[in-house]
Motif scaffolding. Structure first.
Motif, PDB file in Angstrom:
ATOM      1  N   LEU A 174      11.808  80.552  53.892  1.00 36.76           N
ATOM      2  CA  LEU A 174      11.139  80.075  52.681  1.00 36.76           C
ATOM      3  C   LEU A 174       9.633  79.921  52.948  1.00 36.76           C
ATOM      4  O   LEU A 174       8.799  80.339  52.135  1.00 36.76           O
ATOM      5  N   VAL A 175       9.290  79.324  54.093  1.00 33.40           N
ATOM      6  CA  VAL A 175       7.872  79.138  54.430  1.00 33.40           C
ATOM      7  C   VAL A 175       7.190  80.495  54.586  1.00 33.40           C
ATOM      8  O   VAL A 175       6.084  80.700  54.085  1.00 33.40           O
ATOM      9  N   ILE A 176       7.854  81.452  55.251  1.00 32.16           N
ATOM     10  CA  ILE A 176       7.267  82.787  55.434  1.00 32.16           C
ATOM     11  C   ILE A 176       7.012  83.431  54.072  1.00 32.16           C
ATOM     12  O   ILE A 176       5.922  83.913  53.780  1.00 32.16           O
ATOM     13  N   GLU A 177       8.021  83.403  53.198  1.00 29.78           N
ATOM     14  CA  GLU A 177       7.907  83.967  51.850  1.00 29.78           C
ATOM     15  C   GLU A 177       6.716  83.365  51.109  1.00 29.78           C
ATOM     16  O   GLU A 177       5.897  84.075  50.539  1.00 29.78           O
ATOM     17  N   ALA A 193      14.774  77.547  56.161  1.00 29.68           N
ATOM     18  CA  ALA A 193      13.513  76.883  55.818  1.00 29.68           C
ATOM     19  C   ALA A 193      12.327  77.742  56.279  1.00 29.68           C
ATOM     20  O   ALA A 193      11.320  77.852  55.573  1.00 29.68           O
ATOM     21  N   MET A 194      12.456  78.383  57.452  1.00 24.86           N
ATOM     22  CA  MET A 194      11.370  79.253  57.922  1.00 24.86           C
ATOM     23  C   MET A 194      11.231  80.472  57.023  1.00 24.86           C
ATOM     24  O   MET A 194      10.128  80.923  56.737  1.00 24.86           O
TER      25      MET A 194
END
Lengths: 232, 232
Positions: free
Chosen positions: B34-37, B31-32
């Motif tokens: 994905l958030v970073i991307e 999930a992190m």
């Protein structure tokens, strides 16, 4: 072990437009860096991890609703920009708004030289207590890329050579010194070292190949075409 | 452009203890990622970024309350472990539970050879639309580190040489092939290449220096002493 240094002021530490938004984006990236650092080494319980994953997945979905940054926000690394005061908040090595970045701070110290500083957290561990050698190499690539751009005709990395002398410690201010040495046709020769206090941890040489602005513009066009394809 | 490949099964894709907890940690790391991307390339509004930063800072504080992982969970990179089925979830390059990692998947393909695959997201951008050269080098260091460990007397990176042939694309499955070639005294010679489809993007050579188990144990002891000092 480390000497006290003045904090380096990055040449591009500017928020050209909407400074409030960029300040929050950097703050969010800082918070993610802290969570990454603590998460990787933490023995947090399953239920809490599940709740955090639920929340982050929701946030990832929410981010999808926003427009993407226009590319005018600048290049993601210092090597290609041809402008050392360009806007690098997105860089995976130096970007204050990119949670992947330690971040490294780079500043010009002369016509052909620069200094950079970074502290790597536990999340970057390779050998016990020390920075993963791959990230030492990645940092050198960024720093050498910066000094080759001082040639005035920046290029892309052609060859990178890293010689590891001693393990590079985590949680310690690392000091990189780098220089653009000479050119030979389109080849730009650079070198750098990284110290932790007085200890030389590693040395690097980079040979960059100067490329025409049109080549960068072609990469940008290719990027835009891929983005359009992905958006379909 | 890319051929279809079977997903690689990582040799160490195991959760030796408390599989539920590790599953959630990996989910949180996903999930992190994905958030970073999405964060790095998003034009999200200031208020939302502020709320997200508030929430992440609170979560960073909450993580502080938990005990740290015991070191028995294993080494952070494949090079040092002397056991290719060790537990690498923390690695910044291959760790499924480390949000910094793309992650890379590595699998042994012969007595002295391995193959690795990775897809780099927008967050790893260097030249427009392509992987930051530093992360290409970092990936090679990890992959070469893996194959040198097949020598049975693993060491640490002594010299890493990366030759960049073509820009390495983002959002594309990259295929690394690597081999442990020969030894000369304590020096272990390795080589690797990375392809995107049929295109050779970069080549690397790594010279590793085999070190005695006692040297790793000394690093671990040094690490434990630092941790104790930081905890005071």
């Amino acid at each position: 072990m480390t000497e006290a240094h003045e904090p380096l002021r990055s040449a591009w530490d500017t928020t050209k437009e909407d400074p409030g938004k960029w300040a929050q984006k950097r703050r969010l990236a800082d918070a993610m860096r802290l969570v990454i650092e603590r998460l990787v080494s933490s023995d947090a319980p399953e239920d809490e991890l599940r709740r955090a994953a639920d929340a982050l997945e929701r946030y990832g979905d929410a981010l999808e609703a926003h427009p993407r940054l226009r590319f005018v926000h600048g290049y993601a690394e210092s090597a290609n920009a041809g402008d050392v005061s360009a806007f690098f908040d997105r860089s995976p090595m130096i970007g204050l708004a990119n949670p992947l970045a330690p971040p490294i701070t780079i500043a010009k110290t002369g016509e052909r030289t620069a200094e950079a500083r970074a502290v790597f957290s536990s999340a970057y561990e390779g050998p016990p207590g020390h920075v993963h050698g791959g990230f030492v190499a990645a940092a050198f690539d960024e720093v050498l890329g910066f000094v080759q751009s001082l040639s005035g005709r920046p290029g892309m990395t052609g060859t990178l050579i890293v010689r590891y002398r001693r393990p590079t410690p985590l949680h310690t201010e690392l000091r990189f010194t780098a220089a653009y040495v000479r050119s030979e046709g389109r080849r730009l020769y650079t070198e750098a070292r990284v110290h932790a206090g007085d200890v030389l941890c590693a040395e690097a040489e980079g040979v960059f190949v100067s490329i025409a602005r049109e080549r960068f513009e072609a990469l940008e066009a290719e990027r835009a075409a891929r983005e359009a394809e992905r958006a379909r």
